[in-house]
Design a protein around this motif. Sequence first.
Motif, PDB file in Angstrom:
ATOM      1  N   ILE A   1      12.884  27.991  27.669  1.00  0.00           N
ATOM      2  CA  ILE A   1      14.248  27.596  27.339  1.00  0.00           C
ATOM      3  C   ILE A   1      14.665  26.392  28.180  1.00  0.00           C
ATOM      4  O   ILE A   1      15.210  25.415  27.659  1.00  0.00           O
ATOM      5  CB  ILE A   1      15.230  28.771  27.558  1.00  0.00           C
ATOM      6  N   ILE A   2      14.389  26.443  29.467  1.00  0.00           N
ATOM      7  CA  ILE A   2      14.758  25.337  30.360  1.00  0.00           C
ATOM      8  C   ILE A   2      14.016  24.065  29.964  1.00  0.00           C
ATOM      9  O   ILE A   2      14.591  22.971  29.947  1.00  0.00           O
ATOM     10  CB  ILE A   2      14.499  25.728  31.825  1.00  0.00           C
ATOM     11  N   ASP A   3      12.739  24.191  29.601  1.00  0.00           N
ATOM     12  CA  ASP A   3      11.962  23.026  29.166  1.00  0.00           C
ATOM     13  C   ASP A   3      12.559  22.408  27.908  1.00  0.00           C
ATOM     14  O   ASP A   3      12.617  21.181  27.772  1.00  0.00           O
ATOM     15  CB  ASP A   3      10.507  23.414  28.914  1.00  0.00           C
ATOM     16  N   GLU A   4      13.003  23.225  26.969  1.00  0.00           N
ATOM     17  CA  GLU A   4      13.607  22.701  25.742  1.00  0.00           C
ATOM     18  C   GLU A   4      14.960  22.068  26.017  1.00  0.00           C
ATOM     19  O   GLU A   4      15.315  21.052  25.418  1.00  0.00           O
ATOM     20  CB  GLU A   4      13.749  23.817  24.695  1.00  0.00           C
ATOM     21  N   LEU A   5      15.740  22.660  26.927  1.00  0.00           N
ATOM     22  CA  LEU A   5      17.056  22.100  27.238  1.00  0.00           C
ATOM     23  C   LEU A   5      16.939  20.738  27.921  1.00  0.00           C
ATOM     24  O   LEU A   5      17.839  19.911  27.817  1.00  0.00           O
ATOM     25  CB  LEU A   5      17.854  23.064  28.106  1.00  0.00           C
ATOM     26  N   ARG A   6      15.836  20.492  28.611  1.00  0.00           N
ATOM     27  CA  ARG A   6      15.629  19.178  29.231  1.00  0.00           C
ATOM     28  C   ARG A   6      15.427  18.091  28.193  1.00  0.00           C
ATOM     29  O   ARG A   6      15.642  16.910  28.471  1.00  0.00           O
ATOM     30  CB  ARG A   6      14.413  19.219  30.155  1.00  0.00           C
ATOM     31  N   LYS A   7      15.018  18.468  26.978  1.00  0.00           N
ATOM     32  CA  LYS A   7      14.773  17.488  25.914  1.00  0.00           C
ATOM     33  C   LYS A   7      16.049  17.095  25.175  1.00  0.00           C
ATOM     34  O   LYS A   7      16.037  16.143  24.409  1.00  0.00           O
ATOM     35  CB  LYS A   7      13.780  18.056  24.896  1.00  0.00           C
ATOM     36  N   VAL A   8      17.140  17.825  25.390  1.00  0.00           N
ATOM     37  CA  VAL A   8      18.378  17.573  24.668  1.00  0.00           C
ATOM     38  C   VAL A   8      18.984  16.258  25.131  1.00  0.00           C
ATOM     39  O   VAL A   8      19.085  15.996  26.323  1.00  0.00           O
ATOM     40  CB  VAL A   8      19.382  18.726  24.875  1.00  0.00           C
ATOM     41  N   VAL A   9      19.404  15.431  24.156  1.00  0.00           N
ATOM     42  CA  VAL A   9      20.019  14.144  24.460  1.00  0.00           C
ATOM     43  C   VAL A   9      21.497  14.235  24.125  1.00  0.00           C
ATOM     44  O   VAL A   9      21.866  14.616  23.020  1.00  0.00           O
ATOM     45  CB  VAL A   9      19.356  13.020  23.638  1.00  0.00           C
ATOM     46  N   THR A  10      22.355  13.881  25.067  1.00  0.00           N
ATOM     47  CA  THR A  10      23.796  13.901  24.846  1.00  0.00           C
ATOM     48  C   THR A  10      24.199  12.654  24.064  1.00  0.00           C
ATOM     49  O   THR A  10      23.811  11.545  24.446  1.00  0.00           O
ATOM     50  CB  THR A  10      24.540  13.928  26.193  1.00  0.00           C
TER      51      THR A  10
ATOM     52  N   MET B   1       6.879  39.120  33.262  1.00  0.00           N
ATOM     53  CA  MET B   1       6.206  37.839  33.098  1.00  0.00           C
ATOM     54  C   MET B   1       6.611  37.183  31.787  1.00  0.00           C
ATOM     55  O   MET B   1       6.810  35.973  31.718  1.00  0.00           O
ATOM     56  CB  MET B   1       4.694  38.026  33.149  1.00  0.00           C
ATOM     57  N   ARG B   2       6.756  37.993  30.743  1.00  0.00           N
ATOM     58  CA  ARG B   2       7.163  37.442  29.449  1.00  0.00           C
ATOM     59  C   ARG B   2       8.589  36.926  29.490  1.00  0.00           C
ATOM     60  O   ARG B   2       8.892  35.882  28.916  1.00  0.00           O
ATOM     61  CB  ARG B   2       7.006  38.493  28.349  1.00  0.00           C
ATOM     62  N   ILE B   3       9.485  37.633  30.174  1.00  0.00           N
ATOM     63  CA  ILE B   3      10.867  37.168  30.305  1.00  0.00           C
ATOM     64  C   ILE B   3      10.905  35.866  31.103  1.00  0.00           C
ATOM     65  O   ILE B   3      11.616  34.924  30.739  1.00  0.00           O
ATOM     66  CB  ILE B   3      11.756  38.256  30.949  1.00  0.00           C
ATOM     67  N   GLY B   4      10.127  35.803  32.182  1.00  0.00           N
ATOM     68  CA  GLY B   4      10.062  34.580  32.981  1.00  0.00           C
ATOM     69  C   GLY B   4       9.549  33.402  32.174  1.00  0.00           C
ATOM     70  O   GLY B   4      10.079  32.294  32.269  1.00  0.00           O
ATOM     71  N   LEU B   5       8.508  33.635  31.378  1.00  0.00           N
ATOM     72  CA  LEU B   5       7.960  32.581  30.533  1.00  0.00           C
ATOM     73  C   LEU B   5       8.997  32.129  29.506  1.00  0.00           C
ATOM     74  O   LEU B   5       9.163  30.934  29.253  1.00  0.00           O
ATOM     75  CB  LEU B   5       6.699  33.074  29.821  1.00  0.00           C
TER      76      LEU B   5
END
Length: 75
Positions: A26-35, A17-21
């Motif tokens: 990580i995916i949530d933070e990568l969505r915030k990245v602006v190219t 569960m901790r690895i999944g979280l």
Amino acid sequence: MAKTSKSEKAVKPNVFMRIGLFIKQIIDELRKVVTPTAKELFFWSLAVFIFVLLLMALVTGMDFGLGKATLWVFG
């Protein structure tokens, strides 16, 4: 002292569960990245290049100056 029932206790997540979280975060933070645009990328690259050249000049000057000072002191 009040007794807490088992249902009120926080459940400690297992390792999966901790690895999944962690991966979800990580995916949530990568969505915030602006190219950056091509123009922004060029100017930031130019700024970094100039900064590196200035630091190289500073270190070269210090190396040369301290080398001359060492030769002058110890002859």
